[in-house]
Design a protein around this motif. Structure first.
Motif, mmCIF file in Angstrom:
data_model
loop_
_atom_site.group_PDB
_atom_site.id
_atom_site.type_symbol
_atom_site.label_atom_id
_atom_site.label_comp_id
_atom_site.label_asym_id
_atom_site.label_seq_id
_atom_site.Cartn_x
_atom_site.Cartn_y
_atom_site.Cartn_z
ATOM 1 N N LEU A 129 28.174 41.698 -15.196
ATOM 2 C CA LEU A 129 27.479 42.770 -14.489
ATOM 3 C C LEU A 129 26.056 42.986 -15.011
ATOM 4 C CD1 LEU A 129 30.456 45.255 -14.098
ATOM 5 C CD2 LEU A 129 29.360 43.918 -12.281
ATOM 6 N N LEU A 130 25.862 42.936 -16.326
ATOM 7 C CA LEU A 130 24.514 43.067 -16.870
ATOM 8 C C LEU A 130 23.618 41.968 -16.312
ATOM 9 C CD1 LEU A 130 22.357 44.218 -18.780
ATOM 10 C CD2 LEU A 130 23.386 42.860 -20.612
ATOM 11 N N GLY A 131 24.130 40.759 -16.281
ATOM 12 C CA GLY A 131 23.367 39.635 -15.742
ATOM 13 C C GLY A 131 23.050 39.804 -14.268
ATOM 14 N N LEU A 132 23.981 40.361 -13.502
ATOM 15 C CA LEU A 132 23.718 40.587 -12.076
ATOM 16 C C LEU A 132 22.600 41.600 -11.867
ATOM 17 C CD1 LEU A 132 27.267 40.557 -10.444
ATOM 18 C CD2 LEU A 132 25.429 38.879 -10.151
ATOM 19 N N VAL A 133 22.580 42.660 -12.671
ATOM 20 C CA VAL A 133 21.509 43.651 -12.556
ATOM 21 C C VAL A 133 20.166 43.006 -12.904
ATOM 22 C CG1 VAL A 133 20.581 45.787 -13.574
ATOM 23 C CG2 VAL A 133 22.992 45.654 -12.887
ATOM 24 N N ARG A 134 20.135 42.227 -13.970
ATOM 25 C CA ARG A 134 18.904 41.534 -14.357
ATOM 26 C C ARG A 134 18.486 40.539 -13.270
ATOM 27 N NH1 ARG A 134 17.961 40.749 -20.200
ATOM 28 N NH2 ARG A 134 17.942 38.506 -19.778
ATOM 29 N N HIS A 135 19.459 39.822 -12.704
ATOM 30 C CA HIS A 135 19.165 38.864 -11.644
ATOM 31 C C HIS A 135 18.559 39.562 -10.430
ATOM 32 C CE1 HIS A 135 19.538 35.440 -8.983
ATOM 33 N NE2 HIS A 135 20.278 36.165 -8.149
ATOM 34 N N MET A 136 19.131 40.698 -10.056
ATOM 35 C CA MET A 136 18.613 41.385 -8.876
ATOM 36 C C MET A 136 17.226 41.967 -9.120
ATOM 37 S SD MET A 136 20.635 40.416 -6.641
ATOM 38 C CE MET A 136 19.704 41.209 -5.333
ATOM 39 N N ALA A 137 16.896 42.309 -10.362
ATOM 40 C CA ALA A 137 15.516 42.706 -10.675
ATOM 41 C C ALA A 137 14.576 41.531 -10.404
ATOM 42 C CB ALA A 137 15.408 43.168 -12.122
ATOM 43 N N GLU A 138 14.985 40.337 -10.818
ATOM 44 C CA GLU A 138 14.185 39.130 -10.558
ATOM 45 C C GLU A 138 14.046 38.871 -9.058
ATOM 46 O OE1 GLU A 138 12.397 37.525 -12.679
ATOM 47 O OE2 GLU A 138 13.519 36.891 -14.461
ATOM 48 N N VAL A 139 15.145 39.027 -8.325
ATOM 49 C CA VAL A 139 15.137 38.762 -6.881
ATOM 50 C C VAL A 139 14.237 39.762 -6.163
ATOM 51 C CG1 VAL A 139 16.581 38.699 -4.820
ATOM 52 C CG2 VAL A 139 17.396 37.628 -6.921
ATOM 53 N N GLU A 140 14.349 41.033 -6.492
ATOM 54 C CA GLU A 140 13.478 42.052 -5.894
ATOM 55 C C GLU A 140 12.012 41.690 -6.147
ATOM 56 O OE1 GLU A 140 14.106 44.933 -4.153
ATOM 57 O OE2 GLU A 140 16.259 45.246 -4.462
ATOM 58 N N ARG A 141 11.703 41.346 -7.395
ATOM 59 C CA ARG A 141 10.328 40.992 -7.754
ATOM 60 C C ARG A 141 9.854 39.764 -6.977
ATOM 61 N NH1 ARG A 141 7.001 40.670 -13.281
ATOM 62 N NH2 ARG A 141 7.589 42.843 -13.220
ATOM 63 N N GLY A 183 2.147 38.784 -2.211
ATOM 64 C CA GLY A 183 1.281 37.740 -2.747
ATOM 65 C C GLY A 183 0.809 38.010 -4.164
ATOM 66 N N GLU A 184 1.523 38.854 -4.889
ATOM 67 C CA GLU A 184 1.147 39.163 -6.267
ATOM 68 C C GLU A 184 1.483 37.999 -7.207
ATOM 69 O OE1 GLU A 184 2.964 42.747 -7.693
ATOM 70 O OE2 GLU A 184 2.131 43.973 -6.081
ATOM 71 N N ASP A 185 0.717 37.888 -8.246
ATOM 72 C CA ASP A 185 1.007 36.927 -9.305
ATOM 73 C C ASP A 185 1.893 37.647 -10.319
ATOM 74 O OD1 ASP A 185 1.066 34.776 -11.034
ATOM 75 O OD2 ASP A 185 -0.921 35.201 -11.877
ATOM 76 N N ALA A 186 3.164 37.797 -9.975
ATOM 77 C CA ALA A 186 4.114 38.551 -10.806
ATOM 78 C C ALA A 186 4.985 37.554 -11.557
ATOM 79 C CB ALA A 186 4.967 39.459 -9.931
ATOM 80 N N PRO A 187 4.814 37.459 -12.874
ATOM 81 C CA PRO A 187 5.621 36.504 -13.637
ATOM 82 C C PRO A 187 7.095 36.900 -13.659
ATOM 83 C CG PRO A 187 4.381 37.922 -15.106
ATOM 84 C CD PRO A 187 3.925 38.254 -13.715
ATOM 85 N N THR A 237 12.931 31.826 -17.918
ATOM 86 C CA THR A 237 11.951 31.049 -18.672
ATOM 87 C C THR A 237 12.029 29.595 -18.240
ATOM 88 O OG1 THR A 237 13.484 30.478 -20.463
ATOM 89 C CG2 THR A 237 12.260 32.569 -20.697
ATOM 90 N N GLN A 238 11.064 28.802 -18.677
ATOM 91 C CA GLN A 238 11.089 27.362 -18.413
ATOM 92 C C GLN A 238 12.329 26.736 -19.037
ATOM 93 O OE1 GLN A 238 9.153 25.299 -16.723
ATOM 94 N NE2 GLN A 238 7.337 26.492 -16.285
ATOM 95 N N GLU A 239 12.694 27.197 -20.229
ATOM 96 C CA GLU A 239 13.830 26.641 -20.956
ATOM 97 C C GLU A 239 15.159 27.085 -20.368
ATOM 98 O OE1 GLU A 239 11.387 28.579 -22.616
ATOM 99 O OE2 GLU A 239 10.213 26.747 -22.866
ATOM 100 N N ASP A 240 15.206 28.291 -19.823
ATOM 101 C CA ASP A 240 16.447 28.840 -19.275
ATOM 102 C C ASP A 240 16.128 29.637 -18.018
ATOM 103 O OD1 ASP A 240 18.961 29.842 -18.731
ATOM 104 O OD2 ASP A 240 19.153 30.984 -20.587
ATOM 105 N N PHE A 241 16.115 28.936 -16.885
ATOM 106 C CA PHE A 241 15.796 29.591 -15.617
ATOM 107 C C PHE A 241 16.806 30.691 -15.297
ATOM 108 C CE2 PHE A 241 15.743 30.023 -10.969
ATOM 109 C CZ PHE A 241 14.409 30.362 -10.808
#
Length: 178
Positions: free
Chosen positions: A62-74, A83-87, A92-96
């Motif tokens: 569940l923690l990972g899903l919340v973090r994942h959805m933050a990434e998806v929203e962004r 069109g923002e340059d939002a990192p 990461t490159q090492e662990d997508f």
């Protein structure tokens, strides 16, 4: 070792979407419905429970899903729509999949606050756009998407992951429901 916190109480109220709304209102209501559903799946659990994986060999939690959805929203609202340059927040490159692979120092409080911040930013970015407006940025495939497509995709993304969340939550404490 994960930081232990007291049990989180159930406080999130979910509102059923209207059965007689227009297209945009319906899309926004269904997206909000699914956002709140994920939050409800996490309520009442401590950090150890929020890190409990679904079933081996999967490490989805569940923690990972919340973090994942933050990434998806962004990704969809900030990068593709605005069109923002939002990192990346977590990946990461090492662990997508670092969003799913939370470290011991990562907390639900931080993840939840980040996720809610991305949701607030998404609402702001979408507010002045029409459903047919193409995003200012490109997806990693090079394609551009209109706001309608983004809303529909986000509903699908949440619905799929809420199904995962439902199974994870049932495994943790037997709680079921939509």
């Amino acid at each position: 070792m994960p930081r232990m916190t007291t049990e989180r109480t159930k406080t999130t109220v979910r509102i059923d979407p209207s059965t007689a709304s227009g297209e945009r209102e319906a899309l926004e209501q269904w997206l909000d419905f699914h956002r709140v559903t994920l939050a409800q799946k996490c309520e009442g659990l401590d950090d150890t429970q929020l890190r409990t994986p679904s079933a081996p060999p999967s490490d989805l939690n569940l923690l990972g899903l919340v973090r994942h959805m933050a990434e998806v929203e962004r990704g969809w609202f900030r990068r593709v729509l605005a069109g923002e340059d939002a990192p990346w927040i977590y990946s990461t490159q090492e662990d997508f999949d670092r969003d799913i692979h939370a470290a011991d120092v990562d907390t639900y409080e931080e993840a939840y606050a980040t996720w809610q911040g991305e949701i607030a930013r998404a609402r702001t970015l979408a507010a002045d756009r029409h459903l047919d407006d193409l995003g200012l940025g490109e997806h990693r495939t090079g394609e551009r998407f209109n706001l309608r497509w983004i809303y529909l995709h986000m509903i699908e993304e949440y619905a799929r992951h809420n199904g995962h969340a439902d199974l994870i939550r049932e495994r943790i404490d037997g709680a079921t429901g939509d």
